[in-house]
Design a protein around this motif. Structure first.
Motif, PDB file in Angstrom:
ATOM      1  N   SER A  39      -1.770   2.362  -6.698  1.00 39.88           N
ATOM      2  CA  SER A  39      -1.346   1.168  -7.275  1.00 39.88           C
ATOM      3  C   SER A  39      -2.674   0.376  -7.812  1.00 39.88           C
ATOM      4  O   SER A  39      -2.662  -0.560  -8.767  1.00 39.88           O
ATOM      5  N   LEU A  40      -3.858   0.745  -7.352  1.00 36.54           N
ATOM      6  CA  LEU A  40      -5.244   0.203  -7.961  1.00 36.54           C
ATOM      7  C   LEU A  40      -5.664   1.128  -8.924  1.00 36.54           C
ATOM      8  O   LEU A  40      -6.946   0.679  -9.268  1.00 36.54           O
ATOM      9  N   GLY A  41      -5.163   2.093  -9.055  1.00 32.66           N
ATOM     10  CA  GLY A  41      -5.954   3.122 -10.315  1.00 32.66           C
ATOM     11  C   GLY A  41      -6.874   3.760  -9.521  1.00 32.66           C
ATOM     12  O   GLY A  41      -6.934   3.964  -8.466  1.00 32.66           O
ATOM     13  N   TRP A  42      -8.017   3.989 -10.596  1.00 33.12           N
ATOM     14  CA  TRP A  42      -9.285   4.826 -10.075  1.00 33.12           C
ATOM     15  C   TRP A  42     -10.366   4.012 -10.929  1.00 33.12           C
ATOM     16  O   TRP A  42     -10.715   4.535 -11.841  1.00 33.12           O
ATOM     17  N   ALA A  43     -10.683   2.906 -10.578  1.00 32.08           N
ATOM     18  CA  ALA A  43     -11.625   2.057 -11.263  1.00 32.08           C
ATOM     19  C   ALA A  43     -13.179   2.690 -11.279  1.00 32.08           C
ATOM     20  O   ALA A  43     -13.515   2.519 -12.558  1.00 32.08           O
ATOM     21  N   SER A  44     -13.381   3.491 -10.487  1.00 38.02           N
ATOM     22  CA  SER A  44     -14.784   4.022 -10.777  1.00 38.02           C
ATOM     23  C   SER A  44     -14.885   5.238 -11.823  1.00 38.02           C
ATOM     24  O   SER A  44     -16.024   5.628 -12.315  1.00 38.02           O
ATOM     25  N   GLU A  45     -13.807   5.699 -12.424  1.00 36.12           N
ATOM     26  CA  GLU A  45     -13.628   6.572 -13.280  1.00 36.12           C
ATOM     27  C   GLU A  45     -13.243   5.923 -14.559  1.00 36.12           C
ATOM     28  O   GLU A  45     -12.933   6.731 -15.694  1.00 36.12           O
ATOM     29  N   ALA A  46     -13.059   4.777 -14.711  1.00 39.59           N
ATOM     30  CA  ALA A  46     -12.348   3.976 -15.683  1.00 39.59           C
ATOM     31  C   ALA A  46     -13.644   3.955 -17.020  1.00 39.59           C
ATOM     32  O   ALA A  46     -14.781   3.964 -16.603  1.00 39.59           O
TER      33      ALA A  46
END
Length: 216
Positions: A135-142
């Motif tokens: 639910s938080l996505g994958w911020a480090s790869e955005a």
């Protein structure tokens, strides 16, 4: 050969026959052996027009829904895609046949391990998989050119919007646990255009920005 014939019938009747004409999607669904992604006892139903249980209160989506959601992303082939909810791995395998790079997240370690083995077996080397709160996505790869969510969210998490590239598309089922509306969000700079696509029913998105596990 039996499965190849069943797969061709699935694509012609359930996917193309219901109006999905994206050739990249049709080709991917012809190529990916769906029967490998279901429970062994259910292999004979792998190409049926329905979702199937995969354990842990999760399902592999109906083929039409997989095709529809993939087509809604409007992939051209060079995209970096995030999938939330790896599950069986089937949706990620379809995406990997089209997109340049696929990032997929799963909260259940056992499902993630099973999916990783299938990706390796099929030589899908452009898939990155992580066990985490999807639910938080994958911020480090955005940022991602496209995001597809294969679980129902009570609303659209802000994290997904912020992790979407300019011009990127997010496809997500939104609503209560008894039924949802599939939505497509397109980012235009700091603005987000939302379209309602069709009614659907998915398992709940569990996590900080979704449903609490004790609600199920």
């Amino acid at each position: 050969m039996r499965y190849a014939i069943a797969r061709k019938k699935m694509v012609e009747r359930q996917i193309r026959g219901r109006g999905i004409t994206d050739q990249k999607v049709l080709k991917a669904m012809l190529e990916v052996p769906r029967h490998l992604f279901v429970e062994p006892a259910l292999e004979s139903q792998a190409y049926s027009d329905s979702p199937l249980p995969i354990g842990y209160r999760q399902t592999i989506s109906q083929p039409y829904m997989v095709g529809y959601m993939t087509a809604a992303l409007e992939l051209q082939g060079d995209e970096k895609v995030l999938e939330v909810g790896t599950g069986s791995g089937y949706q990620a395998a379809i995406l990997a046949r089209i997109a340049r790079k696929v990032y997929t997240v799963e909260r259940i370690p056992e499902l993630a391990r099973r999916a990783r083995r299938l990706f390796d077996q099929l030589g899908l080397n452009n898939i990155n998989l992580k066990v985490c709160d999807g639910s938080l996505g994958w911020a480090s790869e955005a940022p991602f050119d496209a995001i597809v969510v294969t679980a129902a969210s009570p609303d659209i998490p802000e994290e997904y919007l912020q992790q979407l590239a300019d011009g990127g598309r997010l496809v997500i089922p939104v609503g209560g646990q008894e039924g949802q509306l599939l939505k497509r969000v397109t980012r235009r700079g700091d603005h987000f255009e939302t379209e309602n696509l069709l009614g659907c029913r998915f398992v709940p998105l569990i996590g900080e920005r979704g449903w609490a596990d004790d609600e199920n």
